[in-house]
Motif scaffolding. Sequence first.
Motif, short mmCIF file in Angstrom:
data_model
loop_
_atom_site.label_atom_id
_atom_site.label_comp_id
_atom_site.label_asym_id
_atom_site.label_seq_id
_atom_site.Cartn_x
_atom_site.Cartn_y
_atom_site.Cartn_z
N LYS A 35 1.00 -1.25 -0.05
CA LYS A 35 0.10 0.14 -0.13
C LYS A 35 0.90 1.27 0.00
O LYS A 35 0.35 2.18 -0.24
N THR A 79 3.58 0.52 6.02
CA THR A 79 2.48 0.22 5.02
C THR A 79 1.13 0.31 5.96
O THR A 79 1.17 0.66 7.03
N SER A 80 0.07 -0.05 5.36
CA SER A 80 -1.27 -0.22 5.71
C SER A 80 -1.37 -0.90 7.17
O SER A 80 -0.51 -1.92 7.29
N VAL A 108 -5.43 1.52 2.48
CA VAL A 108 -6.15 0.89 1.08
C VAL A 108 -6.90 2.13 0.53
O VAL A 108 -6.64 3.40 0.79
N MET A 168 -3.27 4.12 -0.79
CA MET A 168 -2.63 3.62 -2.05
C MET A 168 -2.96 4.31 -3.39
O MET A 168 -1.90 4.59 -4.09
#
Length: 562
Positions: A35, A79-80, A108, A168
């Motif tokens: 992401k 990241t996510s 996301v 993203m």
Amino acid sequence: MTKPSDHAAQCGAELIVKNLVAHGVTHVFGIPGAKVDRLFDALVDSPIETVVTRHEQNAAFIAGGLGRLTGKAGVAIATSGPGASNFVTGLATANSEGDPVLAIGGAVKLADRLKLTHQTMDTVSLFKPITKYSVEITNPLAISEVMANAFRFAESGRPGASFVSTPMDVLSMPADAPVLADRAVPKSGTAAAEAIAEAAKLLKNARRPVVLLGLLASRPDVAEAVRAFVATTGVPVVGTYQAAGAVSHELVDRFGGRVGLFRNQHGDQLLHEADVVVTVGYNPVEYDPWLWNVNDARKIINIDIVAAELDNAFVPVVELVGEIPPTVKALAKEAGKLARAPELEAILEGYKAARSGALRDARSTSNTAVHPLQIVRELEQIVTPDVTLCLDMGTFHIWLARYLLSFRARQVLISNGQQTMGVGLPWGIAASLVNPAQKVISISGDGGFMMSSMELETAVRLKCNLIHMVWIDQAYNMVEMQEKKKYGRGSGVDFGPIDFAMYAEACGAKGITVTSADGVGKALKAAMDIEGPVVIAVPVDYSQNHLLMKPLAQLGETSAAA
């Protein structure tokens, strides 16, 4: 014919990187993921060095250490989902400690935010309670606005943490917008002249004034002003753990030690006897006011960049709100030389005698472990002004905070807000990056070390000029010490042994195990001559820990201040 916009070809990730570069960011710390990989890819073509860490929490710790040492926000990226949520402890620590940090978390796609999809998480809401600024970029045109404000919130006023969520798809969208993160924040200036005059009048009329330094006092520009104030007025000064290094060696005779955790120090006695206390850059999170301001009999003058957060035991009669250095200097000029109180001078002498006596007489009761103050004695020979010391959380940090003096601003990094375990080694890495030519010593207990020990490989990869000392007792000792005082026994604190020298070697570092006070000194001297990270493992005799909580006989519950 009109020319196409200079910004038209860039995507959101590239615009974020341009804002980082414009703000002077030299390093980012973190771990990539699907992401947020577009952002990591954009970093490759920038002058910024990407430091891959072994855990996102430690990325936030390193960024926080960098922020404390430079005053500029350190940057961490993850990241996510769990990548971003692993920032929580690091950002909560930075926010409590006044360390500027910007954390960027992947997310996301915008259309998936409300779906039960892979790694979806409302990280903005997660971080709101523990940061100064937590937002999501929902349109690429807002990227520079959000980034500029994130830096401003992190670095201005009382510094702290900012969090920015980057969906993203926003990272890949065209981003036609100018860079804004290069705008300087205006200074607030000196506190109001009438407030300074009122504070000076209080000081001139005081019989027993004392200065209490907080975490912002250890900032180099504030420390310089504090030293001028103490030299001019002659007042006794004490500091919280985070204020370490604010008082210079030339003023050591005015220093009454550090206070924190347990109200039983000579510094506590000075505050107890004071009729006026001047707090400089102090935050109640460092040391609860109800502990040092027992009966609220003394008047408080608070000097800070922001208005005080009131507490039943912390209600300043005068607040000097503005840039701290010029305000402190203006108050010194207005107040002038103040008379010395015999009662306070006696306490200062008592502190010096007690400290030197404790260091001189410390002996271990074990043949295989070392008394904490024996280690402090050895560190005193090594921690010269050009050596930075980064302390983790544990019983050892109380021994060091009380007995190891430092005279350089931000020479010692200590956590006492969240009292976070695991910060020592990551902060040591940060200090090594800031001053690669200078030696850094980080210290942790064996419990705290294993919460971030994986970053030893990171330190090796970065060729950090770092010595990490592990104090070993195979227990969460600070918890155990307090449990024994309350219940007569410890519970849930014991764990097994690790050969830390072998662990260090496995990570590519040099490992040394010592079992005597003489061995500590020899190991430290040897480590100073070794390039790259060194781990020194020392079994510690904590049998005298009860003395850390022993009441100071002279400290009563009724203040002499009227």
